[in-house]
Enzyme design. Sequence first.
Site, PDB file in Angstrom:
ATOM      1  CE1 TYR A  94     -37.139 -20.380  26.424  1.00 38.87           C
ATOM      2  CE2 TYR A  94     -36.353 -21.518  28.434  1.00 38.87           C
ATOM      3  CZ  TYR A  94     -37.014 -20.494  27.598  1.00 38.87           C
ATOM      4  OH  TYR A  94     -37.124 -19.409  28.464  1.00 38.87           O
ATOM      5  CE  LYS A 123     -40.397 -21.057  27.013  1.00 35.64           C
ATOM      6  NZ  LYS A 123     -40.350 -20.932  28.457  1.00 35.64           N
TER       7      LYS A 123
END
Length: 293
Positions: free
Chosen positions: A135, A163
Amino acid sequence: MKPIVGSIVALVTPMHEDGSVDYPSLRRLIDWHIAEGTDCIGVVGTTGESPTVAPEEHCEIIRVAVEHVAGRVPVMAGAGANSTREAIELSRYAKQVGADCTLQVVPYYNKPTQEGQYQHFRSIAEAVDIPVVLYNVPGRTVADMLPETVLRLAQVPGIVGLKEATGNIERACWLIKQAPKGFSIYSGDDPTAVALMLLGGHGNVSVTANVAPRAMHELCVAAMAGDAKRAAKIHLALLPLHKQLFCEPNPIPVKWALQRMGRCGGALRLPLTPLSAALQPVVEQSLRDAGLL
């Protein structure tokens, strides 16, 4: 793990006015999302107020979510930390209770180098046999995970996706082009998610999905199928909502919106404070424009 694709809700953590976690509302939200087509439930991330939940609460939220989802859709458990040891401990618990994967944010505040980031994520993947989604959100973490580091980590067994929350579509395109087969690129930025998916991305970890789960699912389906016309129509209808859900720091506006919709209370933990009175009509209008009120 079967690859996760589509609309992944970055779920809020409902709370009572006294600040305790509202588990009945959490269960109701999960049921609503599954009924509305949400493809994966993401818990205890930024939108889930991970910075202010205690370690035991963090684990309990993951456990309750996995138990209540009961295999209907995958569960992505936020297990990131700026301590590698802590991230490993959270990941072990997520695996123990049956989460499908963990979401691992770039370590924040201590500003690791690219080599430090690589060693951090590799250590987590090697320590716990549960798929890892990286992320990258430098607007919050300060440290930015460069594409070269992402591609290096994509070679580590157990690291299955990213992400990408910079909103930089050029960067996302290069990652989609260069990432190995089986490594998924997800948007973490609602306003640019449609472009990322039309260009080959695998889904969207979404704040907007908290209030518009059906629309976000349909947007992901259309975009990933290459139906640009339908994807654009849905995206443009949601565009004011994408903007206004960030009129103050997330998750302040989305929690107010959910309360206004009658889905759960809007309580937050300090240092987050309720949505400013002056902005409430703006968020409400964006909900009305999207047909949610």
